[in-house]
Design a protein around this motif. Sequence first.
Motif, PDB file in Angstrom:
ATOM      1  N   LYS A 116     115.857  68.369  67.499  1.00  9.23           N
ATOM      2  CA  LYS A 116     114.476  68.035  67.847  1.00  9.23           C
ATOM      3  C   LYS A 116     113.885  67.029  66.865  1.00  9.23           C
ATOM      4  CE  LYS A 116     109.907  70.159  68.450  1.00  9.23           C
ATOM      5  NZ  LYS A 116     109.146  71.439  68.424  1.00  9.23           N
ATOM      6  N   SER A 117     114.132  67.240  65.575  1.00  9.78           N
ATOM      7  CA  SER A 117     113.511  66.409  64.540  1.00  9.78           C
ATOM      8  C   SER A 117     114.078  65.000  64.475  1.00  9.78           C
ATOM      9  CB  SER A 117     113.661  67.077  63.167  1.00  9.78           C
ATOM     10  OG  SER A 117     113.023  68.330  63.137  1.00  9.78           O
ATOM     11  N   TYR A 118     115.361  64.851  64.811  1.00  6.91           N
ATOM     12  CA  TYR A 118     116.011  63.550  64.664  1.00  6.91           C
ATOM     13  C   TYR A 118     116.488  62.956  65.994  1.00  6.91           C
ATOM     14  CZ  TYR A 118     115.877  64.251  59.633  1.00  6.91           C
ATOM     15  OH  TYR A 118     115.435  64.443  58.342  1.00  6.91           O
ATOM     16  N   LEU A 119     117.384  63.651  66.660  1.00  5.20           N
ATOM     17  CA  LEU A 119     117.989  63.090  67.870  1.00  5.20           C
ATOM     18  C   LEU A 119     116.981  62.905  68.994  1.00  5.20           C
ATOM     19  CD1 LEU A 119     121.332  65.134  67.863  1.00  5.20           C
ATOM     20  CD2 LEU A 119     120.905  62.870  66.914  1.00  5.20           C
TER      21      LEU A 119
ATOM     22  N   GLY B 168     115.292  58.928  66.355  1.00  6.69           N
ATOM     23  CA  GLY B 168     116.128  58.742  65.186  1.00  6.69           C
ATOM     24  C   GLY B 168     117.529  59.223  65.496  1.00  6.69           C
ATOM     25  N   SER B 169     118.289  59.570  64.484  1.00  2.42           N
ATOM     26  CA  SER B 169     119.617  60.107  64.715  1.00  2.42           C
ATOM     27  C   SER B 169     120.072  60.887  63.486  1.00  2.42           C
ATOM     28  CB  SER B 169     120.617  58.988  65.035  1.00  2.42           C
ATOM     29  OG  SER B 169     121.796  59.530  65.609  1.00  2.42           O
ATOM     30  N   PHE B 170     121.151  61.633  63.655  1.00  2.00           N
ATOM     31  CA  PHE B 170     121.706  62.428  62.562  1.00  2.00           C
ATOM     32  C   PHE B 170     123.220  62.464  62.760  1.00  2.00           C
ATOM     33  CE2 PHE B 170     122.500  65.821  59.626  1.00  2.00           C
ATOM     34  CZ  PHE B 170     121.401  65.856  58.778  1.00  2.00           C
TER      35      PHE B 170
ATOM     36  N   CYS C 207     118.245  59.681  60.010  1.00  2.00           N
ATOM     37  CA  CYS C 207     117.253  58.618  59.879  1.00  2.00           C
ATOM     38  C   CYS C 207     116.188  58.762  60.960  1.00  2.00           C
ATOM     39  CB  CYS C 207     117.903  57.241  59.951  1.00  2.00           C
ATOM     40  SG  CYS C 207     118.642  56.832  61.553  1.00  2.00           S
ATOM     41  N   LEU C 208     114.993  58.275  60.642  1.00  2.00           N
ATOM     42  CA  LEU C 208     113.862  58.293  61.564  1.00  2.00           C
ATOM     43  C   LEU C 208     113.068  57.002  61.424  1.00  2.00           C
ATOM     44  CD1 LEU C 208     112.478  61.916  61.034  1.00  2.00           C
ATOM     45  CD2 LEU C 208     113.429  61.010  63.165  1.00  2.00           C
ATOM     46  N   PRO C 209     112.437  56.543  62.489  1.00  2.07           N
ATOM     47  CA  PRO C 209     111.587  55.352  62.383  1.00  2.07           C
ATOM     48  C   PRO C 209     110.401  55.622  61.457  1.00  2.07           C
ATOM     49  CG  PRO C 209     112.066  55.886  64.681  1.00  2.07           C
ATOM     50  CD  PRO C 209     112.501  57.056  63.869  1.00  2.07           C
ATOM     51  N   VAL C 210     110.050  54.630  60.654  1.00  2.00           N
ATOM     52  CA  VAL C 210     108.872  54.739  59.792  1.00  2.00           C
ATOM     53  C   VAL C 210     107.631  54.581  60.666  1.00  2.00           C
ATOM     54  CG1 VAL C 210     107.610  53.679  57.875  1.00  2.00           C
ATOM     55  CG2 VAL C 210     110.115  53.887  57.771  1.00  2.00           C
ATOM     56  N   LYS C 211     106.708  55.523  60.563  1.00  2.00           N
ATOM     57  CA  LYS C 211     105.553  55.529  61.460  1.00  2.00           C
ATOM     58  C   LYS C 211     104.583  54.378  61.204  1.00  2.00           C
ATOM     59  CE  LYS C 211     105.617  60.507  62.397  1.00  2.00           C
ATOM     60  NZ  LYS C 211     104.863  61.796  62.303  1.00  2.00           N
ATOM     61  N   ASP C 212     104.325  54.077  59.935  1.00  2.00           N
ATOM     62  CA  ASP C 212     103.369  53.011  59.612  1.00  2.00           C
ATOM     63  C   ASP C 212     104.022  51.999  58.673  1.00  2.00           C
ATOM     64  OD1 ASP C 212     101.022  54.048  61.012  1.00  2.00           O
ATOM     65  OD2 ASP C 212     101.117  55.682  59.541  1.00  2.00           O
ATOM     66  N   PRO C 213     104.929  51.184  59.200  1.00  2.00           N
ATOM     67  CA  PRO C 213     105.610  50.200  58.358  1.00  2.00           C
ATOM     68  C   PRO C 213     104.673  49.049  57.993  1.00  2.00           C
ATOM     69  CG  PRO C 213     106.208  49.851  60.641  1.00  2.00           C
ATOM     70  CD  PRO C 213     105.358  51.097  60.601  1.00  2.00           C
ATOM     71  N   PRO C 214     105.051  48.223  57.011  1.00  2.00           N
ATOM     72  CA  PRO C 214     104.243  47.045  56.676  1.00  2.00           C
ATOM     73  C   PRO C 214     104.098  46.133  57.897  1.00  2.00           C
ATOM     74  CG  PRO C 214     105.903  47.451  54.984  1.00  2.00           C
ATOM     75  CD  PRO C 214     106.215  48.374  56.119  1.00  2.00           C
TER      76      PRO C 214
ATOM     77  N   PHE D 140     122.742  51.594  63.227  1.00  2.00           N
ATOM     78  CA  PHE D 140     121.775  52.207  64.142  1.00  2.00           C
ATOM     79  C   PHE D 140     120.436  51.478  64.043  1.00  2.00           C
ATOM     80  CE2 PHE D 140     118.397  55.310  65.015  1.00  2.00           C
ATOM     81  CZ  PHE D 140     118.758  55.730  66.293  1.00  2.00           C
ATOM     82  N   ALA D 141     120.020  51.177  62.798  1.00  2.00           N
ATOM     83  CA  ALA D 141     118.740  50.484  62.604  1.00  2.00           C
ATOM     84  C   ALA D 141     118.772  49.097  63.240  1.00  2.00           C
ATOM     85  CB  ALA D 141     118.437  50.382  61.109  1.00  2.00           C
ATOM     86  N   ARG D 142     119.889  48.396  63.104  1.00  2.00           N
ATOM     87  CA  ARG D 142     120.019  47.080  63.742  1.00  2.00           C
ATOM     88  C   ARG D 142     119.884  47.204  65.260  1.00  2.00           C
ATOM     89  NH1 ARG D 142     124.639  46.557  60.474  1.00  2.00           N
ATOM     90  NH2 ARG D 142     124.252  45.369  58.568  1.00  2.00           N
ATOM     91  N   ASP D 143     120.583  48.208  65.797  1.00  2.00           N
ATOM     92  CA  ASP D 143     120.549  48.400  67.253  1.00  2.00           C
ATOM     93  C   ASP D 143     119.141  48.710  67.754  1.00  2.00           C
ATOM     94  OD1 ASP D 143     123.272  47.993  67.246  1.00  2.00           O
ATOM     95  OD2 ASP D 143     123.792  50.128  67.351  1.00  2.00           O
ATOM     96  N   GLN D 144     118.321  49.283  66.880  1.00  2.00           N
ATOM     97  CA  GLN D 144     116.941  49.609  67.252  1.00  2.00           C
ATOM     98  C   GLN D 144     115.985  48.456  66.973  1.00  2.00           C
ATOM     99  OE1 GLN D 144     116.263  52.645  68.806  1.00  2.00           O
ATOM    100  NE2 GLN D 144     118.498  52.723  68.760  1.00  2.00           N
ATOM    101  N   GLY D 145     116.540  47.347  66.497  1.00  2.00           N
ATOM    102  CA  GLY D 145     115.705  46.180  66.228  1.00  2.00           C
ATOM    103  C   GLY D 145     114.914  46.265  64.943  1.00  2.00           C
ATOM    104  N   CYS D 146     115.378  47.066  63.997  1.00  2.00           N
ATOM    105  CA  CYS D 146     114.662  47.232  62.731  1.00  2.00           C
ATOM    106  C   CYS D 146     114.955  46.090  61.765  1.00  2.00           C
ATOM    107  CB  CYS D 146     115.048  48.554  62.072  1.00  2.00           C
ATOM    108  SG  CYS D 146     114.495  50.011  62.983  1.00  2.00           S
ATOM    109  N   SER D 147     114.009  45.845  60.887  1.00  2.00           N
ATOM    110  CA  SER D 147     114.166  44.805  59.872  1.00  2.00           C
ATOM    111  C   SER D 147     114.634  45.387  58.541  1.00  2.00           C
ATOM    112  CB  SER D 147     112.845  44.061  59.663  1.00  2.00           C
ATOM    113  OG  SER D 147     111.796  44.976  59.372  1.00  2.00           O
ATOM    114  N   ASP D 148     114.308  46.663  58.303  1.00  2.00           N
ATOM    115  CA  ASP D 148     114.647  47.271  57.008  1.00  2.00           C
ATOM    116  C   ASP D 148     115.084  48.723  57.175  1.00  2.00           C
ATOM    117  OD1 ASP D 148     113.389  44.983  55.492  1.00  2.00           O
ATOM    118  OD2 ASP D 148     111.577  45.843  56.386  1.00  2.00           O
ATOM    119  N   VAL D 149     115.850  49.177  56.198  1.00  2.00           N
ATOM    120  CA  VAL D 149     116.129  50.601  56.026  1.00  2.00           C
ATOM    121  C   VAL D 149     115.531  50.988  54.682  1.00  2.00           C
ATOM    122  CG1 VAL D 149     117.896  52.373  55.697  1.00  2.00           C
ATOM    123  CG2 VAL D 149     118.237  50.563  57.395  1.00  2.00           C
TER     124      VAL D 149
END
Length: 227
Positions: free
Chosen positions: A99-102, A106-108, A123-130, A163-172
């Motif tokens: 529930k918390s990740y998958l 996010g993922s685990f 890992c989980l998406p950051v809620k309020d990123p820069p 995983f972060a790349r696949d989600q279109g993230c810029s940073d981990v």
Amino acid sequence: MAPYQIRHYQERDYKLVVGLFSRGMMEHIPAAFRYTLLLHKTLLFLFAMPLTIVLVSGSWLLAVICVFFLLLLLRLLAGQPFKNYVTQCLQTDMADITKSYLNAHGSFWVAESGGQVVGTVGCLPVKDPPLGRKQMQLFHLSVSSQHRGQGIAKALVRTVFQFARDQGCSDVVLETSILQQSAITLYEAMGFRRTGKYSEVSIIKWLITFSVIHFTYSLPSTQKHER
């Protein structure tokens, strides 16, 4: 072929994952105790208390006993932040990993070797990123003591990167305490940079406070795009 495989977490892994996580956190207690003993405030306290006892009672034996119990108390206190952290996690995100990740974008993952779970990371998406950034936060990287030195931790971190790349993230991003030196060495070797530091984990606020370091890894695809 690597002597391990990395796969997504499954419900049947729960007890093994929690056990690995809990043991990994408890491993930091000796380092916390050593850190505590080397603080100037602690040394002053350990010197002043028995000296006061000698001056008041005239008994060196009582002073020695006092030092022994003070060291025992400090050893117990050094472990408290880690025990509290494990308890907190088991009541929050680690209570239901699926529930918390998958199920929360996010993922685990677990690393498996010889049919046993020997490593974890989530890992989980950051809620309020820069502004202008999309970030993924890494949590609970842990590898069993018997399986370190095989590249498992690096492989787990790279899994989060992909995983972060696949989600279109810029940073981990991630956070770890200054006591976790092996983790700090790993993160810096993999290209993470220190982007913040604050005091959070406290044993006795007026005596001991551990710093928490914030790390950021800018994904290579983002760096290339910016150029």
